[in-house]
Each structure stands twice: as structure tokens, then as C-alpha cells.
Design an enzyme around this catalytic site. Structure first.
Site, short mmCIF file in Angstrom:
data_model
loop_
_atom_site.label_atom_id
_atom_site.label_comp_id
_atom_site.label_asym_id
_atom_site.label_seq_id
_atom_site.Cartn_x
_atom_site.Cartn_y
_atom_site.Cartn_z
N LYS A 1 61.99 48.70 20.70
CA LYS A 1 63.43 48.95 20.83
C LYS A 1 64.12 47.78 21.52
O LYS A 1 65.31 47.80 21.80
CB LYS A 1 63.67 50.24 21.62
CG LYS A 1 63.15 51.48 20.91
CD LYS A 1 63.56 52.73 21.63
CE LYS A 1 62.75 53.95 21.20
NZ LYS A 1 63.21 54.57 19.96
N ASP B 1 62.48 57.73 31.83
CA ASP B 1 62.24 57.27 30.46
C ASP B 1 63.32 56.22 30.15
O ASP B 1 64.49 56.57 29.93
CB ASP B 1 62.33 58.49 29.53
CG ASP B 1 62.37 58.09 28.05
OD1 ASP B 1 62.42 56.88 27.75
OD2 ASP B 1 62.36 59.01 27.21
N CYS C 1 64.59 64.03 17.61
CA CYS C 1 63.52 64.41 18.56
C CYS C 1 64.11 64.97 19.85
O CYS C 1 63.64 64.65 20.95
CB CYS C 1 62.59 63.24 18.87
SG CYS C 1 61.74 62.61 17.46
N GLN D 1 65.70 53.90 25.96
CA GLN D 1 67.03 53.53 25.43
C GLN D 1 67.84 52.71 26.42
O GLN D 1 68.96 52.30 26.10
CB GLN D 1 67.82 54.79 25.06
CG GLN D 1 67.20 55.62 23.96
CD GLN D 1 67.20 54.90 22.60
OE1 GLN D 1 67.94 53.94 22.38
NE2 GLN D 1 66.37 55.36 21.69
N HIS E 1 64.28 63.38 25.09
CA HIS E 1 63.53 63.18 23.84
C HIS E 1 62.26 64.04 23.96
O HIS E 1 61.73 64.22 25.06
CB HIS E 1 63.17 61.70 23.76
CG HIS E 1 62.55 61.24 22.49
ND1 HIS E 1 61.22 61.45 22.20
CD2 HIS E 1 63.06 60.56 21.44
CE1 HIS E 1 60.96 60.92 21.01
NE2 HIS E 1 62.05 60.37 20.53
N1 PMP Z 1 62.41 58.38 24.84
C1 PMP Z 1 63.55 58.11 24.21
C2 PMP Z 1 64.85 58.36 24.93
C3 PMP Z 1 63.54 57.57 22.93
O1 PMP Z 1 64.67 57.28 22.31
C4 PMP Z 1 62.29 57.33 22.31
C5 PMP Z 1 62.20 56.76 20.91
N2 PMP Z 1 63.01 57.35 19.97
C6 PMP Z 1 61.13 57.63 23.01
C7 PMP Z 1 61.23 58.16 24.27
C8 PMP Z 1 59.79 57.41 22.42
O2 PMP Z 1 59.56 56.05 22.29
P1 PMP Z 1 58.33 55.50 21.44
O3 PMP Z 1 58.40 56.21 20.12
O4 PMP Z 1 58.60 54.05 21.35
O5 PMP Z 1 57.10 55.83 22.19
#
Ligand code: PMP
Length: 405
Positions: A226, A200, A364, A203, A123
Site C-alpha cells: 500500500k 493498524d 472487509c 491505510q 478491517h
Molecule cells: N487493515 C486495513 C485498514 C486495511 O486497509 C488492510 C488492507 N485492505 C489491512 C488491514 C490488511 O492489509 P494486508 O492485506 O496488506 O495484510
């Protein structure tokens, strides 16, 4: 244990509504999940019964709020099996957790010409903070590639590692492909070369049992929104000996021990990294979300989501011209796909008219899109409150939309 999904769904008020006069089918859980009444009640209760600023005041309300806030810290510690509560730092989300490590680890350990390995499936939030840090420090970002099934090419990892490699940043689960990465194996390789690993877990934490000690990771990040909890709350876990060595990320109240114009000393962990008034009510309500998922049982919800994944995958593969991105056997409930001749944005917009919420776009993850030579996909992502009937509705709607084009 078989889950009583209908009963579970009754806990989620938002799922009861109709969109364009059709029952809502919410398949955008990878972007953000919905909250059960228990979490909404906890949020409400905080504001109506015991809201005060934490840690600093001697009065009843502040004391109660502090206790509830710190109880969530203990719940998170237990959820991911961290050694101590000092290692659980509250942030506003995974993104902030990554920025914190990129900044503070960068300040402590990164020199010009050092290298950070980042995977191709990340991401943007697990790429850009490292690029910013690399820019400040004159360091380099090295990409760990994936293959066309959406598997990290772990066999390349040893070749990519040099004497300058300081850290590997990788997702536990891809938000596009659903691939569950072999974190314990990557950590073993990293540590055998004296390299640190940042994971990270945005997910992964909602769907997998996480044991940071067993995985042996140096840092792990997650987002409450999430995980059926409030937005604006996240967590950073770190190994204590590392967190102790990192300088603060932000300055302000709470993170200090003593402030003098001649020099300031910093608070102990975890407060050293929690400058200013945090999301007090959000953190407290996150505790209710953790209770909720633990009551269901992570193994139980994971098993149901896996069943949904298999059911949907089989049905989708029956649609001519449909390609799924991410076909690893180790996969969580995320399906990204495109259909020949139909733009993903048109598919998503039309599905919405059937009351079906999916995600469209690059998710993203531009480098991942580039790998597959595409601009974006449709993404359906499941939570334990979803049903096979909803998947049937989705498949029928999708077929109708494709026929219209
Ligand atoms: N890493 C991953 C794999 C994600 O899916 C996301 C959220 N789409 C993020 C980071 C960022 O998370 P947040 O927007 O809650 O900070």
C-alpha cells in the site's frame, strides 16, 4: 512545494496503459498502490545482481543481500521514527503483523475473562485475529462504536474500559471512511489505565507522517504494497520491553539461538519473530519505495492527496442521491459512497468499462457496513499520482452510469 504530477506519473509504467481503449484511471489505491520503475528496478536488480539467502551464508551474494535487507530495516526505522532497528520486524503484511501480536501477546498476557477493545470501523484483519485469540484464551472482545459521521466515540472509551481490559486495537486510518483516528489521545487514555494499544497503520503509513515515539503506541503495523512497494512484505513495530516479553509466533530457522531436543533458545530481536526465509527481494525493493516517497516528501504527497479529496468530495456531493460514508474533517483520500437506486456493484462494473478502477463491496469491514445498514459501497481512493483531470473523467463517467440506470 508543488508536485510535478505528470513527471511523477512517468515513473509508473502501469499508469500509462489504456483499459477498454480509455486511459486508465486508477482509484483503488486503498486496496493496493502501483509501483514506480525505481521499485521494479530494485526488485530486478536483487534477482540479477545479489540474490542469496540472508544472514546465514558467508559468501559474497548472501552478504550483499543481507546488507540490502538490513538497510531497509533501517529505512523503516527512520520512516516511522522507531528507537531501534530491533523493533522493526518484517512480516508478509499488516494481516500477519496483527496475527503475530494477537498470538504472542495473547500467550504472554491474556487470561480467561480478559477484554480486548476493538473499534467498529476495523478491517476484518484487525478483528478476526483478536477473536481467534479470545477464543483460545476465553477472553472477550468489546466493541468501541462510531457515530454516523464515521468518528470513533472516544468519549465512550473510558466507560468501556474495565479492570480486565488488556489491549485496544484500532486503525490509524479507516480503509472505508478515511477517518484519521486520534491515536495519541487513545494511547494516552489506554496508558493512563495500564492498557496496551495496537495500531493498524495499513491505510495511514502511505499518507501520513508516522512517529511511533510521539504517538507512544505499543504496536504499529503496515503493508509495503500500500506504500508503492512489493506485495508480500509488511512491518510490525513494537516497544522493545514488550517484544522482549512475547514468545515467538512461528518456529523455524533464523528465530533460534540454539536448538536441542532437550529445549530450544530463541534469537534476539527482531529475528525471534522472523522464522524462515523471508521475502528477501521484496524487503530490499521496499527500501526503494521508502526512498521514493521520502524524495517526494510525505508532507507534499499528503497535501496533494488532500486537495484531490476535497476536489472529488465537492464534485460527488453535487450528484443527486449520492451519499458519502465518512464525513470527518480529519480524513485521508478515501471516499466511500452509494447512489440511490443503483447497486454499488453495478456502478463499479460500469465504471470499469470507462477505464476507471474503483472498489465495490464491504471492503472487509462487515461490522461497519452493519452500522450503516448497507451491504457495501463504491470506494474511490487516491494516491499522489492521481490528478484532478482523472477526477473529472470519473465524475462524468459516474453521471453517465447513473443516467443509464
Ligand atoms: N487493515 C486495513 C485498514 C486495511 O486497509 C488492510 C488492507 N485492505 C489491512 C488491514 C490488511 O492489509 P494486508 O492485506 O496488506 O495484510
Amino acid at each position: 512545494m508543488t508536485l510535478d504530477i505528470q513527471k511523477i506519473r512517468e515513473d509508473f509504467p502501469i499508469l500509462q496503459q489504456k483499459i477498454y481503449n480509455r486511459p486508465l484511471v486508477y482509484f483503488d489505491n486503498a486496496a493496493t498502490t502501483q509501483r514506480p520503475q525505481q521499485v521494479i528496478d530494485a526488485l530486478n536488480k536483487t534477482y540479477t545482481e545479489y540474490y542469496g539467502n540472508i544472514h546465514r551464508a558467508a559468501h559474497f551474494l548472501a552478504d550483499k543481500a543481507t546488507t540490502a535487507y538490513e538497510e531497509t530495516r533501517e529505512k523503516v526505522r527512520s520512516l516511522i521514527n522507531a528507537e531501534t532497528r530491533e523493533q522493526i520486524i518484517f512480516t508478509k503484511g499488516t494481516t500477519e503483523s496483527i496475527n503475530l501480536v494477537a498470538f504472542s501477546f495473547g500467550e504472554a498476557f491474556i487470561q480467561a475473562e480478559d477484554e480486548i477493545i476493538v473499534s467498529e470501523m476495523e478491517h476484518h484483519s484487525n478483528i478476526v485475529p483478536w477473536q481467534l485469540m479470545a477464543g483460545r484464551k476465553g477472553a472477550k472482545i468489546v466493541m468501541l462504536p462510531i457515530d454516523d459521521d464515521g468518528r470513533l466515540q472516544i468519549e465512550d472509551l473510558e466507560k468501556l474500559i474495565t479492570s480486565r481490559t488488556k489491549l485496544i486495537a484500532v486503525a490509524h486510518v479507516s480503509n472505508v471512511l478515511g477517518t484519521i483516528n486520534p491515536i495519541a489521545e487513545i494511547t494516552r487514555i489506554a496508558h493512563s489505565k495500564g492498557i496496551r494499544i495496537f495500531v493498524d497503520g495499513a491505510q495511514a503509513a502511505p499518507h501520513l507522517h508516522i512517529d511511533v515515539q510521539k504517538l507512544d503506541v505499543d504496536f504499529y503495523a503496515l503493508s509495503a504494497h500500500k506504500m508503492y512497494g512489493p506485495n508480500g512484505v509488511g512491518v510490525l513495530y513494537g516497544k522493545k520491553e514488550l517484544l522482549d516479553q512475547l514468545p515467538p509466533y512461528q518456529g523455524g530457522g533464523e528465530m533460534i539461538s540454539e536448538v536441542k531436543f532437550s529445549g530450544t533458545t530463541y534469537n534476539d530481536l527482531p529475528y525471534k519473530f522472523e522464522a524462515g526465509t523471508p521475502n528477501i527481494s521484496g524487503v530490499i525493493a521496499f527500501g526503494a519505495a521508502i526512498d521514493y516517497i521520502r524524495n517526494i516528501g510525505i508532507e507534499n504527497l499528503a497535501a496533494w492527496e488532500h486537495e484531490l479529496l476535497n476536489y472529488a468530495t465537492e464534485k460527488l456531493l453535487g450528484i443527486p442521491g449520492l451519499r458519502i460514508y465518512g464525513t470527518q474533517p480529519e480524513k485521508s483520500g478515501v471516499i466511500s459512497f452509494n447512489v440511490d437506486g443503483v447497486h454499488f456493484f453495478d456502478l463499479g462494473t460500469m465504471l470499469d468499462k470507462f477505464g476507471i478502477a474503483v472498489r465495490t463491496g464491504h471492503h472487509c469491514a462487515d461490522p461497519l457496513m452493519d452500522h450503516f445498514g448497507i451491504q457495501g459501497t463504491v470506494r474511490a481512493s487516491f494516491a499522489f499520482y492521481n490528478t484532478k483531470e482523472e477526477i473529472d473523467v470519473f465524475i462524468e463517467a459516474l453521471k453517465k452510469v447513473i443516467a443509464m440506470f
